[in-house]
Design an enzyme around this catalytic site. Structure first.
Site, mmCIF file in Angstrom:
data_model
loop_
_atom_site.group_PDB
_atom_site.id
_atom_site.type_symbol
_atom_site.label_atom_id
_atom_site.label_comp_id
_atom_site.label_asym_id
_atom_site.label_seq_id
_atom_site.Cartn_x
_atom_site.Cartn_y
_atom_site.Cartn_z
ATOM 1 C CG HIS A 79 -1.597 -1.285 1.464
ATOM 2 N ND1 HIS A 79 -1.123 -2.241 2.338
ATOM 3 C CD2 HIS A 79 -2.695 -1.803 0.894
ATOM 4 C CE1 HIS A 79 -1.922 -3.296 2.302
ATOM 5 N NE2 HIS A 79 -2.881 -3.060 1.435
ATOM 6 C CD GLU A 131 -3.427 3.521 -2.920
ATOM 7 O OE1 GLU A 131 -3.965 2.389 -2.962
ATOM 8 O OE2 GLU A 131 -3.507 4.340 -3.854
ATOM 9 C CB SER A 272 -5.224 -8.663 -1.557
ATOM 10 O OG SER A 272 -6.463 -8.090 -1.228
#
Ligand code: SF4
Length: 315
Positions: A79, A131, A272
């Site tokens: 991230h 992020e 993910s």
């Protein structure tokens, strides 16, 4: 007694993206190279199965750098991290590897460039997501404002409306972001847009793929973690197509009642989530249903990212 038929319409692309693949490989190669334990700051990617698998191989997950011993290597998650994190690692003489996705790093460099050129940045994203924290940490405080939605964009009062630029988190909803951008561009016609798309190829491809299957099925299951931004967006995209949708982490989370009245089930997975979890779900469904699988591919992905120098030789 024969089992009822359940048609499975499986979206493609789904699951792992190039950035997640690279980040996991970085941790695995770091363990091979340095031996266990290798510390990882934050979940390397937002998926419990992935984190548990790496933990079993010798990764130790921590939230902050001060939890890492002086002599241990540390990996930063996909991230991205604020600049203060590698700086603190350097100050302590820690050996670190940065698994930030190159597409997140690209946004970081754009943010630096815009601030250097004197622009104030409007950053479209979700408060608290790592992020967003990482991107805000690339520029001096006060040079970037977070906008989460259209209402927020309508109410934003900048100090200098003629000197704005916008950037976005990579894992947002394509449709929601377009609405926020349209609001900003209507209110501030001079706002500078990013050079390319900030929402990454994997996020937009997975959203397009689930959109393509959602209207033709009775319900959609998205495999992903509750803290995975791109997985949550897939649920929203399916729901907007008028379909019932739910997020599950593993096949065992499936509530059979969700399938009441469902003859065709759409399946996808966040960026993910490994394919193994999709197969696990199909196998569980097959215990109660005669499953007929069909994959609908909207685009083929061929992107792969290079490993950081020093690890590429070990690959
Ligand atoms: Fe990179 Fe996009 Fe994957 Fe995030 S979802 S790791 S930005 S490719």
């Amino acid at each position: 007694m024969s089992k009822p038929v359940l048609e499975l319409v499986i979206a493609a692309p789904r699951g792992f993206c190039a950035g997640v693949d690279r980040a996991i490989r970085i941790v695995e190669l770091a363990i091979e190279k340095h031996g266990a334990p290798v510390y990882v700051r934050h979940e390397i990617v937002h998926n419990k199965f992935v984190v548990d698998s790496l933990r079993a191989k010798g990764a130790v997950f921590v939230e902050e750098l001060d939890e890492v011993p002086d002599d241990a290597p540390v990996v930063f998650s996909a991230h991205g991290v604020p600049k203060s994190v590698p700086k603190a690692a350097q100050d302590r003489g820690l050996s670190y590897l940065d698994a930030t996705c190159p597409l997140v790093s690209k946004v970081h460099r754009q943010a630096e460039r815009l601030v250097a050129s004197g622009r104030h940045i409007v950053f479209i994203g979700h408060e608290g997501h790592p992020e967003v924290i990482g991107t805000f940490g690339q520029v001096p405080e006060g040079t970037m404002t977070l906008i989460e939605d259209v209402a927020h964009a309508e109410g934003f009062v900048p100090a200098d409306p003629g000197n704005l630029a916008f950037l976005t988190q990579t894992t947002l909803s394509v449709d929601d972001t377009a609405a926020v951008v349209a609001t900003l561009q209507r209110r501030f016609p001079a706002i500078e847009a990013p050079r390319g798309e900030d929402i990454c190829y994997a996020t937009s491809n997975r959203q397009a793929a689930v959109k393509a299957i959602a209207s033709g099925v009775d319900a959609v299951l998205v495999i992903g973690a509750p803290n995975s931004s791109n997985s949550l967006r897939l649920v929203e995209v399916a729901e907007r197509e008028g379909t019932r949708a739910a997020l599950i982490q593993r096949a065992t989370d499936l509530d059979w009642a969700f399938l009441d009245g469902v003859g065709a089930l759409g399946i996808t997975a966040g960026a993910s989530a490994p394919e193994l979890l999709v197969r696990e779900l199909v196998d569980r469904l097959a215990t109660r249903f005669e499953v007929i699988e069909r994959e609908v591919e909207t685009t083929r992905e061929t992107i792969a990212f290079k490993l950081p120098r020093g690890l590429d030789a070990a690959a």
